[in-house]
Structures are given as C-alpha cells and as structure tokens.
Design a protein around this motif. Structure first.
Motif, mmCIF file in Angstrom:
data_model
loop_
_atom_site.group_PDB
_atom_site.id
_atom_site.type_symbol
_atom_site.label_atom_id
_atom_site.label_comp_id
_atom_site.label_asym_id
_atom_site.label_seq_id
_atom_site.Cartn_x
_atom_site.Cartn_y
_atom_site.Cartn_z
ATOM 1 N N LEU A 181 0.145 -10.273 -11.090
ATOM 2 C CA LEU A 181 -0.464 -9.002 -10.405
ATOM 3 C C LEU A 181 -1.351 -8.164 -10.226
ATOM 4 C CD1 LEU A 181 2.494 -6.184 -10.375
ATOM 5 C CD2 LEU A 181 0.325 -5.321 -10.604
ATOM 6 N N VAL A 182 -1.851 -7.923 -9.396
ATOM 7 C CA VAL A 182 -3.603 -6.729 -8.952
ATOM 8 C C VAL A 182 -3.335 -5.940 -8.327
ATOM 9 C CG1 VAL A 182 -4.071 -8.832 -7.074
ATOM 10 C CG2 VAL A 182 -5.850 -7.697 -8.536
ATOM 11 N N VAL A 183 -4.079 -4.830 -8.912
ATOM 12 C CA VAL A 183 -3.917 -3.544 -9.055
ATOM 13 C C VAL A 183 -5.372 -3.275 -7.486
ATOM 14 C CG1 VAL A 183 -3.661 -1.160 -8.963
ATOM 15 C CG2 VAL A 183 -2.068 -2.555 -10.724
ATOM 16 N N THR A 231 -5.079 -16.034 0.900
ATOM 17 C CA THR A 231 -3.993 -15.503 1.776
ATOM 18 C C THR A 231 -4.752 -13.398 2.163
ATOM 19 O OG1 THR A 231 -2.428 -16.478 0.540
ATOM 20 C CG2 THR A 231 -1.998 -14.221 1.610
ATOM 21 N N TYR A 232 -4.694 -13.704 3.512
ATOM 22 C CA TYR A 232 -5.675 -13.194 3.683
ATOM 23 C C TYR A 232 -4.596 -11.626 3.953
ATOM 24 C CZ TYR A 232 -9.400 -15.206 5.070
ATOM 25 O OH TYR A 232 -10.619 -17.012 5.068
ATOM 26 N N PHE A 233 -5.143 -10.151 4.483
ATOM 27 C CA PHE A 233 -4.416 -9.171 5.025
ATOM 28 C C PHE A 233 -5.367 -7.689 5.475
ATOM 29 C CE2 PHE A 233 -6.120 -8.715 0.055
ATOM 30 C CZ PHE A 233 -6.648 -7.339 0.136
ATOM 31 N N GLU A 234 -4.162 -7.493 6.174
ATOM 32 C CA GLU A 234 -5.162 -6.288 6.423
ATOM 33 C C GLU A 234 -4.657 -5.018 6.671
ATOM 34 O OE1 GLU A 234 -7.232 -7.098 11.041
ATOM 35 O OE2 GLU A 234 -5.456 -6.201 11.744
ATOM 36 N N LYS A 235 -4.871 -3.682 6.311
ATOM 37 C CA LYS A 235 -4.340 -2.626 6.610
ATOM 38 C C LYS A 235 -5.309 -1.515 7.768
ATOM 39 C CE LYS A 235 -1.015 0.830 5.345
ATOM 40 N NZ LYS A 235 -0.235 1.141 5.632
ATOM 41 N N LYS A 236 -3.853 -0.723 8.381
ATOM 42 C CA LYS A 236 -5.172 0.297 9.119
ATOM 43 C C LYS A 236 -4.038 1.852 8.011
ATOM 44 C CE LYS A 236 -4.558 -2.015 13.334
ATOM 45 N NZ LYS A 236 -4.360 -1.797 15.195
ATOM 46 N N VAL A 237 -5.090 2.419 8.236
ATOM 47 C CA VAL A 237 -4.704 3.808 7.340
ATOM 48 C C VAL A 237 -5.326 5.089 8.458
ATOM 49 C CG1 VAL A 237 -6.824 3.655 5.549
ATOM 50 C CG2 VAL A 237 -4.868 5.122 5.082
ATOM 51 N N VAL A 238 -5.384 5.811 8.257
ATOM 52 C CA VAL A 238 -5.663 6.897 8.567
ATOM 53 C C VAL A 238 -6.297 8.329 7.228
ATOM 54 C CG1 VAL A 238 -5.919 8.997 10.177
ATOM 55 C CG2 VAL A 238 -4.160 7.241 10.775
ATOM 56 N N VAL A 239 -7.501 8.515 8.039
ATOM 57 C CA VAL A 239 -8.087 9.726 6.782
ATOM 58 C C VAL A 239 -8.781 10.531 7.058
ATOM 59 C CG1 VAL A 239 -10.142 9.768 5.343
ATOM 60 C CG2 VAL A 239 -8.991 7.451 5.515
ATOM 61 N N PHE A 244 0.796 -1.112 0.073
ATOM 62 C CA PHE A 244 -0.180 -0.150 0.026
ATOM 63 C C PHE A 244 0.832 0.942 -0.079
ATOM 64 C CE2 PHE A 244 -2.576 -3.514 1.896
ATOM 65 C CZ PHE A 244 -4.168 -2.889 1.144
ATOM 66 N N ASN A 245 0.121 2.230 -1.066
ATOM 67 C CA ASN A 245 0.939 3.443 -0.951
ATOM 68 C C ASN A 245 1.499 4.971 0.363
ATOM 69 O OD1 ASN A 245 -1.012 4.258 -1.224
ATOM 70 N ND2 ASN A 245 -0.917 5.957 -2.844
ATOM 71 N N LYS A 246 0.806 4.622 0.854
ATOM 72 C CA LYS A 246 0.639 5.679 2.275
ATOM 73 C C LYS A 246 0.349 4.668 3.529
ATOM 74 C CE LYS A 246 0.121 9.934 -0.866
ATOM 75 N NZ LYS A 246 -1.153 10.424 -1.257
ATOM 76 N N ASP A 247 0.526 5.381 4.593
ATOM 77 C CA ASP A 247 -0.959 5.409 5.670
ATOM 78 C C ASP A 247 -1.421 6.569 6.328
ATOM 79 O OD1 ASP A 247 1.112 3.152 6.606
ATOM 80 O OD2 ASP A 247 2.673 4.290 7.065
ATOM 81 N N LEU A 259 -6.605 5.588 -1.452
ATOM 82 C CA LEU A 259 -5.294 4.244 -1.028
ATOM 83 C C LEU A 259 -4.772 3.577 -2.039
ATOM 84 C CD1 LEU A 259 -3.768 3.810 0.826
ATOM 85 C CD2 LEU A 259 -5.443 1.873 1.624
ATOM 86 N N LYS A 260 -3.905 3.017 -2.436
ATOM 87 C CA LYS A 260 -3.535 2.380 -3.799
ATOM 88 C C LYS A 260 -2.705 1.548 -3.211
ATOM 89 C CE LYS A 260 -4.056 6.230 -6.867
ATOM 90 N NZ LYS A 260 -3.011 7.479 -7.990
ATOM 91 N N GLY A 261 -2.538 -0.221 -4.330
ATOM 92 C CA GLY A 261 -1.732 -0.929 -3.757
ATOM 93 C C GLY A 261 -1.952 -1.627 -4.533
ATOM 94 N N TYR A 262 -0.902 -2.552 -4.736
ATOM 95 C CA TYR A 262 -1.218 -4.564 -5.421
ATOM 96 C C TYR A 262 -1.081 -5.113 -4.828
ATOM 97 C CZ TYR A 262 4.130 -3.469 -6.197
ATOM 98 O OH TYR A 262 5.633 -2.955 -5.691
ATOM 99 N N ILE A 263 -0.777 -6.546 -5.236
ATOM 100 C CA ILE A 263 -0.446 -7.876 -4.328
ATOM 101 C C ILE A 263 0.396 -8.190 -5.995
ATOM 102 C CG2 ILE A 263 -1.087 -10.264 -4.177
ATOM 103 C CD1 ILE A 263 -3.419 -8.397 -3.022
ATOM 104 N N GLU A 264 1.297 -8.696 -5.761
ATOM 105 C CA GLU A 264 1.842 -9.484 -6.162
ATOM 106 C C GLU A 264 2.471 -10.848 -6.294
ATOM 107 O OE1 GLU A 264 5.438 -9.140 -10.237
ATOM 108 O OE2 GLU A 264 5.982 -7.316 -8.162
#
Length: 279
Positions: A223-225, A267-275, A147-150, A158-163
């Motif tokens: 690769l998935v965006v 495969t699970y993922f979790e990301k904390k982000v502040v808006v 992920f590109n930012k917190d 919020l942008k990211g990718y999985i490869e």
C-alpha cells in the motif's frame, strides 16, 4: 477491343458498388457492413471533437465491444466487451503510451456479472471475426487506485492510495512505489515526454511510516499513499504510474542465480480534478 473495355468497366463498377454497399461515409460517421450480410453492421465509428466512439457488432446484430480511440486508431479509456447473448464479459482499460495502445488493466466477468479472477474460456466471443480478440494477460487486475475527491480547494491536497491485490512479483517479497508528474510539467496524453519531466515519488508504508496509522491491519508493503497539491485553480489532469519492485540481492536460487533486483511493469493511472479558489 470495345468488348474488353466494356467488361473491365462493368467489373470496376461492380467492385465500386460492392464497396459502397459495404461501407457508408458521412461527415461524422462511418458504417461498415458484413460482406456476407450487407444489411448487418460490422463496425461503426462516430467522430467526436477530440476522439472517436467505436462500436463492433456480431453478425446477429448484437453489440460485441465499444470504446473510444483517438483519430490515429489509438484506444484509450474503458472498453466493454459482450458475448453473443449480450452479456458483459470483459472490461478493458487502455492507455496510449508513446503513440501505441496498451492494455493497462482488465476485469473479467461471468454471465451473471460477477468479477472472476481469470478468463477461463477462449470462446466467449464465438465468431471468427472476434475469436482472437485477446490481450497479453488474462488475469483480472484487482489493484485499487483511490482518490478522495473530484473537487478540492486551492489550499488543500488531493489524497489517495494504491493498494496491490494482484501481485506481479510472486517469488520474492515485493514493495510498491508510485510516480506522479509535477503540475508545471505534466505527462503528455501518451506519456511520450517521460524524459523531460520531474516526478514526485511515493513509497509504500514500510518506508512511509508516517501514514501507517491510517491503515491499521493493512499489508504495508502493498500500500502506497499518494497526494497532490496545486498552485493554480482550474481543471487538472493527474497522470502517473505505479510498479512493484524487489531489491536484493538474494541467495542463490535452484538454478544457481543470485537476483539483484526485479522491477515490475508499469500500471498507469489518470485522474481529473477541479481546483477552486479557497476564498
């Protein structure tokens, strides 16, 4: 009769004393000692507000592993495992899925700290209490979850990718897709409400051709965006999963079977982000 009662009382007292010596309890901490060496800590649990920090030790006093668990003994997050010489040898990522701990990803390390593809030694934890401390897969998971930012503004995504670097489907050309819960109805911490939520679905670059230009030279089927917009400010937790898949049908294989489709494990993922407010 009095002799028998006295003997029973002495034995009971001895057992209770032994238990008290082997385990200590207080409000925020539980310490368990080795039965054969009551001065050496075997396990320590420190109670926090929402979870426990857990530590296991070898009988030489060196740390074996440490990590976090919920009060109901459900591992989550990153756990670190060491050999008896205090070398970090394994990093495990755990998720709680439907109330049970699940090993999600793992990274194996050499004594020098280099990441290696496979755990080739079964005896890196050379102590009977830990010799069978294994999970159901032994390969390092090299997949990238980015992920590109917190912190983002309300009007940006919020942008990211999985490869995929560790394919689970090898005999057929797989694709990959990712699923993220929508903001208004997120996954629970243990993903137990999966039948009650709506998901945003993202496909790899063989289908998502608009994003191919950002990844020249990449294997588009690996690769998935992914991306996420939010309607409100504050701290957010993004929860989702990805999986490889193959859609057939195939020609008959050597056993005379035709494969219609193969769906890889999640495969699970979790990301904390502040808006924050964009103004």
């Amino acid at each position: 009769m009095m002799k028998k009662l006295l003997i029973v009382f002495i034995l009971t007292f001895a057992i209770l004393a032994c238990r008290e010596n082997s385990t200590e309890f207080n409000q925020n901490e539980i310490i368990e000692y080795y039965p054969h060496n009551p001065k050496v800590v075997f396990k320590k649990i420190i109670h926090k507000t929402d979870f426990d920090s857990v530590y296991f030790y070898y009988d030489n006093g060196a740390l074996f592993k440490k990590g976090k668990q919920y009060r109901e003994n459900q591992k989550f997050g990153i756990w670190q495992l060491y050999d008896k010489e205090a070398n970090l040898r394994e990093i495990r990522e755990w998720f709680t899925i439907n109330g049970k701990s699940r090993a999600n990803r793992v990274w194996h390390l050499s004594k020098k700290g280099d990441t290696i593809a496979w755990r080739t030694e079964d005896t890196i934890y050379k102590q009977k209490e830990f010799i069978n401390d294994t999970i159901y897969f032994r390969n390092t998971k090299y997949d990238v979850i980015y992920f590109n930012k917190d912190t983002i503004k309300l009007n940006e995504s919020l942008k990211g990718y999985i490869e995929i670097w560790s394919p689970v489907i090898r005999d057929y050309p797989p694709n990959v897709r990712a699923f993220i819960a929508q903001e208004k109805n997120n996954f629970n911490y243990d993903f137990s409400n999966k039948n009650e939520i709506k998901l945003d679905t993202f496909y790899d670059l063989t289908i998502d051709i608009e994003n191919q230009k950002w990844f020249p030279g990449a294997d588009f089927n690996d690769l998935v965006v992914i991306g996420k917009w939010f309607d409100t400010t504050g701290e957010k937790i993004i929860r989702g999963y990805y999986q490889q898949y193959f859609i057939g049908p195939t020609e008959l294989d050597k056993n005379g079977r035709k494969i219609d489709s193969i769906i890889g494990y999640k495969t699970y993922f979790e990301k904390k982000v502040v808006v924050i407010d964009s103004i």
